[in-house]
Design a protein around this motif. Structure first.
Motif, mmCIF file in Angstrom:
data_model
loop_
_atom_site.group_PDB
_atom_site.id
_atom_site.type_symbol
_atom_site.label_atom_id
_atom_site.label_comp_id
_atom_site.label_asym_id
_atom_site.label_seq_id
_atom_site.Cartn_x
_atom_site.Cartn_y
_atom_site.Cartn_z
ATOM 1 N N GLU A 87 48.904 25.713 53.844
ATOM 2 C CA GLU A 87 48.823 24.819 54.997
ATOM 3 C C GLU A 87 50.225 24.545 55.536
ATOM 4 O O GLU A 87 51.134 24.223 54.772
ATOM 5 N N ARG A 88 50.383 24.673 56.841
ATOM 6 C CA ARG A 88 51.678 24.427 57.463
ATOM 7 C C ARG A 88 51.838 22.931 57.731
ATOM 8 O O ARG A 88 51.033 22.334 58.440
ATOM 9 N N PRO A 89 52.882 22.290 57.161
ATOM 10 C CA PRO A 89 53.127 20.870 57.435
ATOM 11 C C PRO A 89 53.838 20.704 58.772
ATOM 12 O O PRO A 89 54.163 21.694 59.444
ATOM 13 N N GLN A 90 54.082 19.453 59.162
ATOM 14 C CA GLN A 90 54.860 19.197 60.380
ATOM 15 C C GLN A 90 56.353 19.047 60.090
ATOM 16 O O GLN A 90 57.182 19.100 61.003
ATOM 17 N N LEU A 91 56.713 18.885 58.807
ATOM 18 C CA LEU A 91 58.125 18.715 58.436
ATOM 19 C C LEU A 91 58.285 19.029 56.957
ATOM 20 O O LEU A 91 57.380 18.769 56.154
ATOM 21 N N VAL A 92 59.449 19.587 56.588
ATOM 22 C CA VAL A 92 59.780 19.831 55.183
ATOM 23 C C VAL A 92 60.981 18.959 54.816
ATOM 24 O O VAL A 92 62.005 18.967 55.519
ATOM 25 N N LEU A 93 60.861 18.213 53.719
ATOM 26 C CA LEU A 93 61.942 17.377 53.201
ATOM 27 C C LEU A 93 62.278 17.907 51.812
ATOM 28 O O LEU A 93 61.441 17.858 50.909
ATOM 29 N N SER A 94 63.487 18.458 51.639
ATOM 30 C CA SER A 94 63.803 19.140 50.379
ATOM 31 C C SER A 94 65.177 18.751 49.849
ATOM 32 O O SER A 94 66.132 18.570 50.622
ATOM 33 N N ASP A 95 65.259 18.647 48.532
ATOM 34 C CA ASP A 95 66.550 18.493 47.865
ATOM 35 C C ASP A 95 67.295 19.817 47.951
ATOM 36 O O ASP A 95 66.682 20.898 47.994
ATOM 37 N N VAL A 96 68.628 19.765 48.021
ATOM 38 C CA VAL A 96 69.409 21.000 48.033
ATOM 39 C C VAL A 96 69.396 21.657 46.657
ATOM 40 O O VAL A 96 69.207 22.873 46.526
ATOM 41 N N GLN A 97 69.571 20.859 45.605
ATOM 42 C CA GLN A 97 69.644 21.400 44.243
ATOM 43 C C GLN A 97 68.243 21.493 43.644
ATOM 44 O O GLN A 97 67.611 20.487 43.329
ATOM 45 N N LEU A 98 67.783 22.733 43.510
ATOM 46 C CA LEU A 98 66.472 23.007 42.941
ATOM 47 C C LEU A 98 66.607 24.103 41.897
ATOM 48 O O LEU A 98 67.534 24.936 41.980
ATOM 49 N N PRO A 99 65.739 24.157 40.910
ATOM 50 C CA PRO A 99 65.794 25.241 39.928
ATOM 51 C C PRO A 99 65.422 26.570 40.582
ATOM 52 O O PRO A 99 64.565 26.618 41.470
ATOM 53 N N GLY A 100 66.068 27.636 40.195
ATOM 54 C CA GLY A 100 65.785 28.938 40.804
ATOM 55 C C GLY A 100 66.324 28.991 42.216
ATOM 56 O O GLY A 100 67.515 28.734 42.450
ATOM 57 N N ARG A 101 65.479 29.247 43.153
ATOM 58 C CA ARG A 101 65.882 29.282 44.556
ATOM 59 C C ARG A 101 66.204 27.857 45.021
ATOM 60 O O ARG A 101 65.384 26.955 44.878
ATOM 61 N N ASP A 102 67.411 27.647 45.610
ATOM 62 C CA ASP A 102 67.785 26.275 45.975
ATOM 63 C C ASP A 102 67.250 25.899 47.358
ATOM 64 O O ASP A 102 66.596 26.704 48.033
ATOM 65 N N GLY A 103 67.569 24.658 47.768
ATOM 66 C CA GLY A 103 67.053 24.161 49.030
ATOM 67 C C GLY A 103 67.543 24.935 50.237
ATOM 68 O O GLY A 103 66.830 25.052 51.243
ATOM 69 N N LEU A 104 68.768 25.483 50.171
ATOM 70 C CA LEU A 104 69.297 26.270 51.292
ATOM 71 C C LEU A 104 68.532 27.578 51.434
ATOM 72 O O LEU A 104 68.217 28.014 52.547
ATOM 73 N N ALA A 105 68.242 28.213 50.298
ATOM 74 C CA ALA A 105 67.464 29.454 50.336
ATOM 75 C C ALA A 105 66.036 29.168 50.818
ATOM 76 O O ALA A 105 65.435 29.973 51.551
ATOM 77 N N LEU A 106 65.495 28.016 50.416
ATOM 78 C CA LEU A 106 64.171 27.624 50.890
ATOM 79 C C LEU A 106 64.185 27.450 52.405
ATOM 80 O O LEU A 106 63.279 27.918 53.109
ATOM 81 N N PHE A 107 65.239 26.789 52.916
ATOM 82 C CA PHE A 107 65.343 26.613 54.361
ATOM 83 C C PHE A 107 65.354 27.956 55.081
ATOM 84 O O PHE A 107 64.682 28.143 56.100
ATOM 85 N N ASP A 108 66.142 28.914 54.560
ATOM 86 C CA ASP A 108 66.212 30.232 55.199
ATOM 87 C C ASP A 108 64.829 30.873 55.287
ATOM 88 O O ASP A 108 64.475 31.495 56.299
ATOM 89 N N GLU A 109 64.044 30.733 54.227
ATOM 90 C CA GLU A 109 62.716 31.335 54.213
ATOM 91 C C GLU A 109 61.766 30.596 55.157
ATOM 92 O O GLU A 109 60.953 31.214 55.852
ATOM 93 N N VAL A 110 61.884 29.268 55.188
ATOM 94 C CA VAL A 110 61.056 28.479 56.113
ATOM 95 C C VAL A 110 61.376 28.863 57.552
ATOM 96 O O VAL A 110 60.480 29.067 58.380
#
Length: 462
Positions: free
Chosen positions: A49-72
């Motif tokens: 399901e596509r949300p209207q906004l993503v709120l993420s910490d930068v420091q995450l295990p494995g793929r970090d928040g910056l990499a998550l942003f790139d994929e989003v």
């Protein structure tokens, strides 16, 4: 209360306590929250399901928040992302903001600050009202979430069910033709033709033939019978755009057609029945035009059974981010560019700018920045540059050459009173080649003769 209609936010944080706190704050503020602890889980949730906004910490295990942003950003270019960062990761978050993250918040942060940033992000990127689904497909070309437009669309849909004539008022560039098309698609005539003609762009001598048709030999260069636009729209809808610019003599003939529901082509002694729903549009003040005798009162009341007035773009500013991103997506394909969206500051600049040319001007500005952008994210500087310059239509070389060629030919025909031999001599071209050029641009020399009563510059449309 059901959560189905609530704004959906995806929260990503590997700290269970922080995740719980964020979920409680956002739920308490009326949002629907999906909470996950890793980038991988977030991407899985996005598939569901596509949300209207993503709120993420930068420091995450494995793929970090910056990499998550790139994929989003890759999957959903217009989906806003807010990053939560500790002091050590602020430089990374600042860089991410330059790449398109809506904003970042440094821990610890105030609850009000978080909610304010979320509300701001949502206001600049909220999706349009559902369209192109089921019985809403009639308005799928109109990108909007404003309450003003919602009211107009509701009225338009109601009037579409009748055959009442509709007068669309609004400034130039406000989207009157789009609304006319939407009314047609919502009407019982939807499967029949929709035909539009700009009454102010075609000279009087051509406009009569264009609307009502002509018979072979009706005038010089009438080498074949020609169906008018009323016949072309038979069974469907005819948009008379810029009706306020129609010459008075033609207003009389139009009124007769509307009264008799039949047209008589030029050169014909027979009238042809037509069944057409009339939609007219104007940016002029027709009341003032009637007062000065420039517009017939009896025609006005026949056209003005129902009036819909479109707001200016400045009166529906909440639609500007939607429209800008919509146009960018369309134009990226035209220019063969991979564009992911506007930097937040660029989008804000568009939202607060003055738009005297309305939606059409916004489209031209977006086309300028699209053509000139060298980065996937449109920067503020490029938007400011486009806003400072006149928002002219961007043409590629081939189109610009075509336009110049046609205007040059029109100028020659005007100068020579439609004499092809003289025009060809001035152009330093033989007559055969010159005739080919005229045919290519659908220009008829006879329309430029003084006895034709026109200084025509427009071709007869198909």
């Amino acid at each position: 209360m059901s959560t189905a209609g609530k704004t959906h936010i995806l929260v990503v944080d590997d700290d269970a306590d922080m995740l719980r706190l964020l979920s409680m704050r956002l739920t308490g503020a009326g949002y629907r929250v999906s909470a996950v602890t890793s980038a991988e889980a977030a991407l899985n949730q996005l598939d569901i399901e596509r949300p209207q906004l993503v709120l993420s910490d930068v420091q995450l295990p494995g793929r970090d928040g910056l990499a998550l942003f790139d994929e989003v950003r890759l999957r959903h270019p217009s989906l806003p992302v807010i990053l939560l960062t500790a002091h050590g990761t602020i430089p990374d978050a600042v860089e991410a903001t330059a790449r398109g993250v809506f904003t970042y918040l440094t821990k610890p942060f105030e609850g009000k600050e978080l909610l304010d940033k979320i509300a701001q992000a949502l206001s600049l990127s909220a999706p349009a009202l559902p369209a192109a689904r089921g019985d809403e497909a009639w308005r799928d070309e109109i990108v909007s979430r404003s309450s003003r437009m919602a009211e107009i669309l509701a009225e338009a849909r109601m009037v579409a069910q009748s055959d009442a004539s509709v007068l669309l008022r609004g400034d130039s560039g406000a989207g009157k033709e789009l609304l006319a098309r939407a009314i047609h698609r919502a009407s019982p005539r939807a499967k029949k033709p929709f035909v539009a003609v700009n009454c102010g762009a075609i000279p009087e001598a051509l406009l009569e033939s264009e609307l009502f048709g002509h018979m072979k030999g009706a005038f010089t260069d009438a080498v074949a019978n020609h169906k008018g636009l009323f016949q072309a729209a038979d069974g469907g809808s005819l948009l008379l755009d810029e009706i306020g610019d129609m010459p008075p003599a033609l207003q009389v003939k139009l009124l007769r057609v509307l009264q008799e529901r039949a047209v008589r082509p030029l050169g014909s002694s027979q009238s042809i029945p037509v069944d057409v729903r009339i939609i007219s549009a104007t940016h002029r003040d027709l009341d003032a035009a009637m007062a000065t005798g420039q517009f017939r009162e009896d025609l006005y009341y026949r056209l003005n059974v129902v009036t819909l007035t479109l707001p200016t773009l400045g009166e529906r500013r909440e639609d500007i981010p939607l429209l800008a991103n919509h146009f960018l997506t369309k134009l990226a394909g035209k220019y063969g560019k991979r564009l992911s969206g506007f930097a937040p500051e660029a989008l804000k600049a568009l939202t607060i700018a003055a738009w005297p040319g309305n939606v059409r001007q916004l489209y031209n500005v977006v086309e300028q920045v699209c053509a000139l952008s060298s980065t996937p994210l449109i920067p503020l500087a490029l938007v400011q540059r486009a806003l400072r310059s006149p928002s002219v239509e961007v043409l590629n070389y081939a189109d610009a050459k075509q336009r110049f060629e046609r205007e040059y030919l029109v100028g020659l025909l005007k100068l020579t009173d439609g004499n092809v031999a003289d025009a060809a001599r001035l152009a330093d071209r033989n007559r055969t080649e010159f005739y080919r050029l005229l045919q290519k641009h659908e220009l008829t020399p006879g329309h430029f003769k003084a006895d034709g009563g026109t200084t025509a510059a427009e071709p007869v449309a198909d």
